[in-house]
Design an enzyme around this catalytic site. Structure first.
Site, PDB file in Angstrom:
ATOM      1  N   GLY A 193     -50.551  16.069 130.515  1.00 20.87           N
ATOM      2  CA  GLY A 193     -49.749  16.928 131.397  1.00 20.87           C
ATOM      3  C   GLY A 193     -49.784  16.505 132.853  1.00 20.87           C
ATOM      4  O   GLY A 193     -49.349  17.235 133.732  1.00 20.87           O
ATOM      5  N   LYS A 211     -44.081  13.346 151.061  1.00 25.78           N
ATOM      6  CA  LYS A 211     -45.214  13.914 151.799  1.00 25.78           C
ATOM      7  C   LYS A 211     -45.390  13.216 153.147  1.00 25.78           C
ATOM      8  O   LYS A 211     -45.709  13.854 154.154  1.00 25.78           O
ATOM      9  CB  LYS A 211     -46.487  13.824 150.951  1.00 25.78           C
ATOM     10  CG  LYS A 211     -46.424  14.778 149.752  1.00 25.78           C
ATOM     11  CD  LYS A 211     -47.506  14.486 148.726  1.00 25.78           C
ATOM     12  CE  LYS A 211     -47.350  15.399 147.518  1.00 25.78           C
ATOM     13  NZ  LYS A 211     -48.179  14.951 146.376  1.00 25.78           N
TER      14      LYS A 211
END
EC number: 1.1.1.3
Lengths: 328, 328
Positions: A193, A211
């Site tokens: 995941g 970012k």
């Protein structure tokens, strides 16, 4: 204090769970996800909304859209935690603009609006005498923006570089430790995941680049855009390259770097000595900030995760409460 | 904004140099060291005072003592950067109390008053509607207290541990890297100015213990004192012990640790795996904070130095300016 939450995915539910578990004395007067919404000036039963969501039922009424919550609910802070859209900011940009125009504070984890429109949003917030905070948009649980805006106030940042994407860091860690190919390590990251079905956003360095743009525009006094970040991902890296680095007591990490004075913004795989503080394992993030007064500072922590991102959002909510809405 | 500076040693002069170099728009209306003082509501000529000090001349008038500056100067913030006294807080404690009673904000790098009397000082500050900040007392340039009070607001800290003393870290780094004895490494640290003539304060863990007490009392909701810290220094460590650790891919560091729920405060040499983020080289400091929401966070940076400590003090001054004395 009253908040309205937009987005009831992993971050939104993380925030709701923390508010419940910690008795933070925060009243949720509006709540919406993409399917339904609720408005209740007396406070929404968050526990019941969480239960409905977990059963797969709509958490509120299908007639109430997110924008209805923004314009119709009674709140001090809008908490915008819908999924990121970096093409045009998505509906989140409109939500944030509308809330600021209503003279409401905004806290967001949504990278899109901050990466695309921070200068305008800041002006809008100032004009309306409210605050916009976005700690969760960069490096999840690491209070990097707080540290740079407050603890390091007075410093000039000459360079900032680090590991901004946990998925890539996991893949590179596994390639180095087990000699896996990129494809094998990616498959493992997907199983756990840590990587999406379409991993492009992470492995091609787009997430890291976003970012950098946020940091550049918000705390480094630059004015830049995503297309100006020089970007190379990790998908072409071979186990042999990592092996060669290991032989020199080095390893390879996907490093995002900003040199404000030179206008440099780049994301690329870099060879780095194993003893460097930035060489962190697994899905961690790590950022080194080079300053004129404080020297070099390194911050290491979890860059993603429901509760970790909620931690950053809650930090921003309490920051605003302690300064601007105390006694309300 | 107007400040008064008490202490014109390396930290005080570092602050003065930063104010000059950065045009921070801060007026110094009072200044004193142990030998002399100056008061000038129109602003002291800092450059001239620095020049006099460097020539070994008194920076001001021998008739003006520090307490005269506290009571007689016109300032928004008292900047208390006199040397630490952990026996009774020394005159600094009286300076801080008097300034708070005069409804003046206080910023300090002086560990004594904060370690010994923080609860009383906080009450005094609250009663007088002013703020007391002390970022520089722990880990120099690392904005740890800012991060814990603001970025991590909402988190519960389950454990905090790290390298709080750069002198010990330097000695241990050199013992491990070169196989030096403790005495040889200490002699080297002294030559480089990293250790005092009497190194007890550093090598016996007293300095680290004081920082633990400050963190415990200020950001961890504990009420403790220096004598309650379980403390072992590094003076009995042998190169053989370090060698044994190295054989296991580990090393030895002087670790300060707090476990708030268990009431644990301890400073002791600990074996730690070399890949741990806390294993930093030379005189660096590093602290890991274990939280319930944000996970584990590690902060690495310079723990001492004139300009590094000044960075933390300036951060606190600007913090107070942005919140409480804007427009003054």
């Amino acid at each position: 204090m009253r908040i309205a939450i937009l987005g009831f995915g992993s971050v939104g539910r993380g925030i709701a769970r923390v508010i419940l578990a910690k008795n933070l004395d925060i009243l949720v007067t509006g709540l919406a996800d993409s399917r339904s919404g609720m408005i209740d000036p007396a406070g929404i039963d968050i526990e019941a909304a969480l239960a409905r969501k977990e059963e797969g039922a709509p958490c509120g009424s299908p007639d109430i859209r997110p924008i209805d919550v923004v314009t119709g609910a009674d709140y001090d802070i809008l908490v915008e935690v819908t999924p990121t859209n970096v093409e045009n900011g998505g509906p989140a940009l409109n939500h944030i603009q509308t809330a600021l125009q209503r003279k409401k504070h905004v806290v967001t984890s949504n990278k899109g609006p901050i990466a695309l429109a921070y200068p305008e949003l800041r002006v809008l917030a100032e004009e309306n005498g409210v605050t916009l905070r976005y700690e969760a948009t960069v490096c999840g649980a690491i209070p990097l923006i707080h540290a740079m805006q407050e603890g390091l106030a007075g410093n000039t940042i000459s360079r900032l570089y680090g590991v901004f994407n946990g998925t890539c860091n996991y893949i590179l860690t596994r390639m180095a430790a087990e000699g896996l190919t990129y494809a094998q390590a990616l498959a493992e990251a997907r199983e756990l995941g840590y990587a999406e079905a379409d991993p492009t956003y992470d492995v091609e360095g787009i997430d890291a680049a976003i970012k950098l743009v946020i940091l550049a525009n918000t705390v480094l006094d630059m004015q830049t855009t995503l297309d100006r970040v020089d970007r190379t991902g990790i998908s072409l890296l071979t186990p042999e390259a990592l092996h060669l680095a290991e032989e020199q007591d080095c390893t390879i990490r996907l490093i995002g770097e900003i040199v404000p004075a030179a206008g440099v913004l780049r994301v690329s795989p870099r060879i780095i000595t194993k003893t460097h503080p930035l060489v962190v394992e697994g899905t961690l993030n790590a950022v080194t900030v080079e300053t004129d007064l404080a020297g070099d500072l390194t911050f290491i922590g979890k860059g993603a995760g429901s509760i970790e991102t909620a931690s950053a959002v809650i930090g921003d909510i309490l920051y605003i409460r302690d300064r601007y809405v105390q006694g309300s």
